[in-house]
Design a protein around this motif. Sequence first.
Motif, short mmCIF file in Angstrom:
data_model
loop_
_atom_site.label_atom_id
_atom_site.label_comp_id
_atom_site.label_asym_id
_atom_site.label_seq_id
_atom_site.Cartn_x
_atom_site.Cartn_y
_atom_site.Cartn_z
N UNK A 163 0.83 -1.21 0.00
CA UNK A 163 0.00 0.00 0.00
C UNK A 163 0.86 1.27 0.00
N UNK A 164 1.97 1.24 0.74
CA UNK A 164 2.86 2.40 0.75
C UNK A 164 3.45 2.62 -0.64
N UNK A 165 3.84 1.52 -1.28
CA UNK A 165 4.44 1.63 -2.62
C UNK A 165 3.46 2.29 -3.59
N UNK A 166 2.22 1.79 -3.59
CA UNK A 166 1.21 2.32 -4.52
C UNK A 166 0.97 3.80 -4.23
N UNK A 167 0.79 4.12 -2.95
CA UNK A 167 0.50 5.52 -2.58
C UNK A 167 1.65 6.42 -3.02
N UNK A 168 2.88 6.00 -2.68
CA UNK A 168 4.04 6.83 -3.04
C UNK A 168 4.18 6.99 -4.55
N UNK A 169 4.00 5.86 -5.26
CA UNK A 169 4.18 5.91 -6.72
C UNK A 169 3.17 6.87 -7.36
N UNK A 170 1.91 6.77 -6.96
CA UNK A 170 0.90 7.67 -7.55
C UNK A 170 1.15 9.11 -7.12
N UNK A 171 1.53 9.28 -5.83
CA UNK A 171 1.78 10.64 -5.35
C UNK A 171 2.91 11.30 -6.13
N UNK A 172 4.01 10.56 -6.27
CA UNK A 172 5.16 11.13 -6.99
C UNK A 172 4.77 11.41 -8.43
N UNK A 173 4.03 10.47 -9.03
CA UNK A 173 3.65 10.66 -10.43
C UNK A 173 2.80 11.93 -10.61
N UNK A 174 1.75 12.04 -9.81
CA UNK A 174 0.84 13.18 -10.01
C UNK A 174 1.50 14.50 -9.60
N UNK A 175 2.26 14.47 -8.51
CA UNK A 175 2.94 15.70 -8.09
C UNK A 175 3.91 16.19 -9.16
N UNK A 176 4.68 15.24 -9.69
CA UNK A 176 5.68 15.65 -10.69
C UNK A 176 5.02 16.02 -12.01
#
Lengths: 252, 249
Positions: A163-176
């Motif tokens: 769950x942390x991986x998914x959250x971080x991956x989407x967060x980084x993607x959308x933020x960037x």
Amino acid sequence: MKAVFLIAANLMREIFRKKDFYVLLLLLLLLLVYLLNAAFFGIRDVFRYMKEIGLGLVFLFSLLISVPFAAKVMIDEAASKTIYALLAKPLSRFQVIIGKFLGSLFVAWCSFSFFFFLFVLASVYKQGVFTGILYFQVYVAGLCLLLVLTAMTLCLSVYCTFSTTITLAYMIYFLMSWFGGGLHESLYKIPLLGQAVYYALPHFEFFDLRHRLIHLWEPVPAWVMLALVAYACLYSGAMLLCARYGFNKRWL
Amino acid sequence: MSNEVLILKEVSVTYRGKAYSKDALRNLSLSVNRGEVFGFLGPNGAGKTTTIKSILNLLYPTQGSIFVFDSPSFHPRVRQRIGYMPEIAQYYWYLTPRELMMMYAGFFGIKKNDALRKIDGLCALVGLEKEAGVLMKNFSKGMMQKVSLAQALINDPELLILDEPTSGLDPVARMKVRDIIKDLKAKGTTVFFSSHELSEVELISDRIGILNAGRMVTVADMKDILSQKGHRQSLERYFLDIITKEENQ
């Protein structure tokens, strides 16, 4: 090298024998058919809207398939304990990582290619114009984006829970994707650390060439495309080395 | 060529968590000779699986060294000659046993035709002929154990490591596993296995090692144990005596 491809092939078999992929495929097909038949009365430049929504859906659905898939390949292997029998074979841990990465990347690229192909068919049918070079550039940029995203997600999954991986991956993607361009100025105000953070983050905004296709702008020069591919390859390589470091240290 | 296939020298493994640390193995030394069947015994939590995982480089000894076929165990090439059956038999549910073993055969560089022939033979050996082409998602624990044993033999291993090979099997299947191990021994394969089934260990082992709380308490010949003090005694009695004595100290 054969071992790496065998691991990758096993992953491909997994996705094609699961239902998730087909559900998303069907959903996207339905949405594209809807877009094809939608009549936007009173709205000028209806093709632009259609292309914007259509392309957005293609990228979104590719993300929905590729991120969870890349996030779970290593975690599942350890959680289901299939990793024991796998690593008891004459394989190095890095071969396992590369195999998992290639399998995840293939799945991401396959789904993106298929969705993109449907989009091209739909938009050409509706608009009647085919600007080959622009479609090609958006497609290559999309493949590069998925290359970086898959490598980054796989790397995160070696250090974090699912769950942390998914959250971080989407967060980084959308933020960037949304704020990556503006980060340059703000981070450069903090001398060394800000610059280090700026370069360490994956710049997904580089790969977003969709507006060129939507508004039929000029294609980007060839050297820019080459630079994009080189950046994607280098960043993914760095992510895989990070994953290797974490996985080699791990007790199973 | 050394007669010792597997050597563990002063191996210690310490699990370190945030709030605790546990010595799973303490200065464990052991050697297994070529062609013998070595039974590895111990109560729950004694460190049997940790030892096996250390041999296979799934976890790293905090100190000491492990050699397999005279090479350090961390090198992937030594695993070319090893077969391993894990304690918990879990495999990819979306594959059939045949597909799984084809993939594993590929890791060992076995050619496709040879692999197919071998897989058919192994499925017949463990009693999985009818299920060889069926997805493993509906397999029972016993069937998974059979797949597990078959996949461990795909490379004709010189050293076979079995972690609780008969757990979850019915008496007929257990007997079959015993026979397979005996056949392998007759062909010169070295077998290193852990088990709680002392009667089985008694029937097939040449030597046994008893592990307790991470320490090797004793290594003995099966024949010596069974004929100790001139009159026959069972392995179970011997094991219980040793463990009780250890715990009283």
